[in-house]
Every structure is written in C-alpha cells, then in structure tokens.
Design a protein around this motif. Structure first.
Motif, mmCIF file in Angstrom:
data_model
loop_
_atom_site.group_PDB
_atom_site.id
_atom_site.type_symbol
_atom_site.label_atom_id
_atom_site.label_comp_id
_atom_site.label_asym_id
_atom_site.label_seq_id
_atom_site.Cartn_x
_atom_site.Cartn_y
_atom_site.Cartn_z
ATOM 1 N N ASN A 40 0.829 -1.194 0.000
ATOM 2 C CA ASN A 40 0.000 0.000 0.000
ATOM 3 C C ASN A 40 0.871 1.255 0.000
ATOM 4 N N THR A 41 1.928 1.253 0.777
ATOM 5 C CA THR A 41 2.844 2.390 0.812
ATOM 6 C C THR A 41 3.509 2.587 -0.541
ATOM 7 N N ALA A 42 3.959 1.498 -1.151
ATOM 8 C CA ALA A 42 4.610 1.590 -2.456
ATOM 9 C C ALA A 42 3.636 2.118 -3.511
ATOM 10 N N LEU A 43 2.398 1.641 -3.488
ATOM 11 C CA LEU A 43 1.411 2.120 -4.452
ATOM 12 C C LEU A 43 1.102 3.600 -4.227
ATOM 13 N N GLY A 44 1.040 4.018 -2.976
ATOM 14 C CA GLY A 44 0.813 5.427 -2.680
ATOM 15 C C GLY A 44 1.927 6.298 -3.229
ATOM 16 N N LYS A 45 3.161 5.834 -3.078
ATOM 17 C CA LYS A 45 4.297 6.579 -3.615
ATOM 18 C C LYS A 45 4.245 6.630 -5.141
ATOM 19 N N ALA A 46 3.887 5.520 -5.769
ATOM 20 C CA ALA A 46 3.797 5.485 -7.230
ATOM 21 C C ALA A 46 2.719 6.439 -7.726
ATOM 22 N N ILE A 47 1.589 6.452 -7.053
ATOM 23 C CA ILE A 47 0.512 7.364 -7.435
ATOM 24 C C ILE A 47 0.960 8.809 -7.271
ATOM 25 N N GLY A 48 1.659 9.090 -6.181
ATOM 26 C CA GLY A 48 2.186 10.437 -5.966
ATOM 27 C C GLY A 48 3.137 10.850 -7.067
ATOM 28 N N LEU A 49 4.006 9.940 -7.484
ATOM 29 C CA LEU A 49 4.935 10.244 -8.576
ATOM 30 C C LEU A 49 4.200 10.488 -9.891
ATOM 31 N N LEU A 50 3.184 9.686 -10.161
ATOM 32 C CA LEU A 50 2.410 9.885 -11.382
ATOM 33 C C LEU A 50 1.716 11.243 -11.383
ATOM 34 N N ALA A 52 2.754 13.910 -9.765
ATOM 35 C CA ALA A 52 3.808 14.912 -9.922
ATOM 36 C C ALA A 52 4.256 14.987 -11.379
ATOM 37 N N MET A 53 4.382 13.849 -12.034
ATOM 38 C CA MET A 53 4.804 13.835 -13.432
ATOM 39 C C MET A 53 3.741 14.472 -14.330
ATOM 40 N N SER A 54 2.483 14.218 -14.057
ATOM 41 C CA SER A 54 1.430 14.777 -14.909
ATOM 42 C C SER A 54 1.316 16.285 -14.715
ATOM 43 N N GLU A 55 1.675 16.809 -13.555
ATOM 44 C CA GLU A 55 1.646 18.248 -13.313
ATOM 45 C C GLU A 55 2.783 18.940 -14.055
ATOM 46 N N GLU A 56 3.901 18.240 -14.252
ATOM 47 C CA GLU A 56 5.060 18.827 -14.909
ATOM 48 C C GLU A 56 4.896 18.887 -16.425
ATOM 49 N N GLU A 57 4.127 17.981 -16.993
ATOM 50 C CA GLU A 57 3.962 17.936 -18.443
ATOM 51 C C GLU A 57 3.021 19.044 -18.892
ATOM 52 N N PRO A 58 3.329 19.660 -20.030
ATOM 53 C CA PRO A 58 2.406 20.678 -20.538
ATOM 54 C C PRO A 58 1.111 20.021 -20.990
ATOM 55 N N ALA A 59 0.061 20.799 -20.974
ATOM 56 C CA ALA A 59 -1.227 20.265 -21.398
ATOM 57 C C ALA A 59 -1.148 19.903 -22.872
ATOM 58 N N ALA A 60 -1.780 18.843 -23.235
ATOM 59 C CA ALA A 60 -1.766 18.394 -24.632
ATOM 60 C C ALA A 60 -2.547 19.385 -25.477
ATOM 61 N N THR A 61 -1.977 19.755 -26.606
ATOM 62 C CA THR A 61 -2.685 20.659 -27.509
ATOM 63 C C THR A 61 -3.618 19.836 -28.371
ATOM 64 N N PRO A 62 -4.834 20.291 -28.537
ATOM 65 C CA PRO A 62 -5.764 19.512 -29.334
ATOM 66 C C PRO A 62 -5.330 19.495 -30.792
ATOM 67 N N ALA A 63 -5.558 18.409 -31.449
ATOM 68 C CA ALA A 63 -5.200 18.270 -32.862
ATOM 69 C C ALA A 63 -6.155 19.114 -33.685
ATOM 70 N N PRO A 64 -5.645 19.786 -34.732
ATOM 71 C CA PRO A 64 -6.542 20.575 -35.562
ATOM 72 C C PRO A 64 -7.532 19.670 -36.273
ATOM 73 N N PRO A 65 -8.720 20.165 -36.528
ATOM 74 C CA PRO A 65 -9.714 19.315 -37.202
ATOM 75 C C PRO A 65 -9.237 18.952 -38.602
ATOM 76 N N ASP A 66 -9.640 17.795 -39.049
ATOM 77 C CA ASP A 66 -9.247 17.308 -40.374
ATOM 78 C C ASP A 66 -9.966 18.121 -41.449
#
Length: 70
Positions: A40-50, A52-66
C-alpha cells in the motif's frame, strides 16, 4: 468432581497444541498484514509520482480538425 490425571494431561496437551496453532496463524497473518501495508505504501508513492509527473507535463494541444474532406 475430580478429573483423572491422564485425562487432565491429555486436555492440557490438546490446549497447548491449539494455542501453538493459533500463535502460528497469528504470526502468519501479521506477516501478511505487514506485506500488504508495504504494498500500500509503495502504491501510494507510485501514485504520488504519477501525479507529480502529470503536473510537470504541458497540457496536450488539441489536434486541428481534419480539413481534407471540406
């Protein structure tokens, strides 16, 4: 009423065996609880890292319409 010595000894032996069985089961279950708590502790740490990683990544830009079929 008195219990014969042989019967008393047999009862004491049976109780000692039951007590030993219960103690072994408690030890086994305690070990499993520790294992699950560590998981449970390991999973909590993994979730915390995920998170943190998702906060660091820029938001995905939507693809222009076809525009090919207009």
């Amino acid at each position: 009423m008195t219990v014969p010595s042989a019967k008393r000894t047999a009862l004491e032996k049976k109780r000692a065996e039951e007590r030993a069985t219960h103690l072994a089961e408690v030890a086994k279950l305690s070990s499993r609880v520790r294992e699950l708590e560590e998981t449970n502790t390991a999973l909590g740490k993994a979730i915390g890292l995920l998170h943190a990683m998702s906060e660091e990544e820029p938001a995905a830009t939507p693809a222009p319409p076809d525009q090919s079929n207009s």
